[in-house]
Design a protein around this motif. Structure first.
Motif, PDB file in Angstrom:
ATOM      1  N   PHE A  40       8.016 -12.202   6.191  1.00  0.00           N
ATOM      2  CA  PHE A  40       7.738 -13.460   5.484  1.00  0.00           C
ATOM      3  C   PHE A  40       7.044 -13.105   4.972  1.00  0.00           C
ATOM      4  O   PHE A  40       6.300 -14.543   4.306  1.00  0.00           O
ATOM      5  CB  PHE A  40       8.032 -14.235   6.318  1.00  0.00           C
ATOM      6  N   GLY A  41       5.328 -11.933   5.122  1.00  0.00           N
ATOM      7  CA  GLY A  41       4.118 -12.378   4.840  1.00  0.00           C
ATOM      8  C   GLY A  41       4.771 -11.826   4.016  1.00  0.00           C
ATOM      9  O   GLY A  41       3.949 -11.535   2.530  1.00  0.00           O
ATOM     10  N   TRP A  42       5.368 -10.379   3.832  1.00  0.00           N
ATOM     11  CA  TRP A  42       5.709  -9.633   2.446  1.00  0.00           C
ATOM     12  C   TRP A  42       6.487 -10.332   1.690  1.00  0.00           C
ATOM     13  O   TRP A  42       6.817  -9.914   0.141  1.00  0.00           O
ATOM     14  CB  TRP A  42       6.085  -8.243   3.106  1.00  0.00           C
ATOM     15  N   ALA A  43       7.148 -11.021   1.952  1.00  0.00           N
ATOM     16  CA  ALA A  43       8.218 -11.849   0.744  1.00  0.00           C
ATOM     17  C   ALA A  43       7.675 -12.824   0.195  1.00  0.00           C
ATOM     18  O   ALA A  43       7.533 -14.320   0.263  1.00  0.00           O
ATOM     19  CB  ALA A  43       8.701 -12.594   1.309  1.00  0.00           C
ATOM     20  N   ARG A  49      13.894  -8.382  -1.033  1.00  0.00           N
ATOM     21  CA  ARG A  49      13.793  -6.700  -1.453  1.00  0.00           C
ATOM     22  C   ARG A  49      13.251  -6.462  -0.969  1.00  0.00           C
ATOM     23  O   ARG A  49      12.757  -5.046   0.236  1.00  0.00           O
ATOM     24  CB  ARG A  49      14.822  -6.760  -2.329  1.00  0.00           C
ATOM     25  N   HIS A  50      11.864  -6.212  -1.458  1.00  0.00           N
ATOM     26  CA  HIS A  50      10.734  -5.547  -1.612  1.00  0.00           C
ATOM     27  C   HIS A  50       9.928  -6.225  -0.027  1.00  0.00           C
ATOM     28  O   HIS A  50       9.604  -5.488   0.802  1.00  0.00           O
ATOM     29  CB  HIS A  50       9.550  -6.506  -2.058  1.00  0.00           C
ATOM     30  N   ALA A  51      10.736  -7.225   0.598  1.00  0.00           N
ATOM     31  CA  ALA A  51      10.152  -7.238   2.146  1.00  0.00           C
ATOM     32  C   ALA A  51      10.673  -6.524   2.427  1.00  0.00           C
ATOM     33  O   ALA A  51      10.644  -5.889   4.077  1.00  0.00           O
ATOM     34  CB  ALA A  51       9.793  -9.150   2.442  1.00  0.00           C
ATOM     35  N   ALA A  52      11.972  -6.584   2.664  1.00  0.00           N
ATOM     36  CA  ALA A  52      12.308  -5.949   3.126  1.00  0.00           C
ATOM     37  C   ALA A  52      12.669  -4.180   3.630  1.00  0.00           C
ATOM     38  O   ALA A  52      12.487  -3.045   4.594  1.00  0.00           O
ATOM     39  CB  ALA A  52      14.005  -6.477   2.986  1.00  0.00           C
ATOM     40  N   GLY A  53      12.409  -3.438   2.259  1.00  0.00           N
ATOM     41  CA  GLY A  53      12.588  -2.487   2.344  1.00  0.00           C
ATOM     42  C   GLY A  53      10.668  -2.334   3.168  1.00  0.00           C
ATOM     43  O   GLY A  53      10.868  -0.564   3.796  1.00  0.00           O
ATOM     44  N   TRP A  54       9.636  -2.655   3.579  1.00  0.00           N
ATOM     45  CA  TRP A  54       8.419  -2.399   3.565  1.00  0.00           C
ATOM     46  C   TRP A  54       8.848  -2.824   5.366  1.00  0.00           C
ATOM     47  O   TRP A  54       8.161  -1.732   6.475  1.00  0.00           O
ATOM     48  CB  TRP A  54       7.478  -3.727   2.939  1.00  0.00           C
TER      49      TRP A  54
END
Length: 83
Positions: A40-43, A49-54
């Motif tokens: 949730f920090g990257w989302a 989708r970006h957060a899921a990849g990281w």
């Protein structure tokens, strides 16, 4: 849904089954909490989708790290000292 008492097999009466209790649940929650925080920090504006990849990359890296650290464990247990 069962509402009666759980009956154990005749050979195992009096013993308690090996099931994950409080330490297992605590360890699981300690493992999941940082991943959720990272996700949730990257989302942000990039999306989920970006957060899921990281987060997937982080999980894979931690799995490899755990695999490598496992080789640092001793191969045999130490014998008990007779007191």
């Amino acid at each position: 849904m069962t509402t009666g008492p759980r009956l154990s097999p005749a050979g195992r009466r009096g013993g308690r089954g090996r099931r994950p209790g409080c330490p297992g649940r605590l360890g699981g929650s300690i493992g999941v909490a940082p991943l959720g925080t990272a996700f949730f920090g990257w989302a942000g504006p990039e999306g989920f989708r970006h957060a899921a990849g990281w987060t997937f990359g982080l999980c894979a890296g931690l799995l490899v790290l755990a695999f490598l650290v496992a080789f640092l464990l001793p191969r045999h247990a130490r014998p008990h000292d007779e007191e």
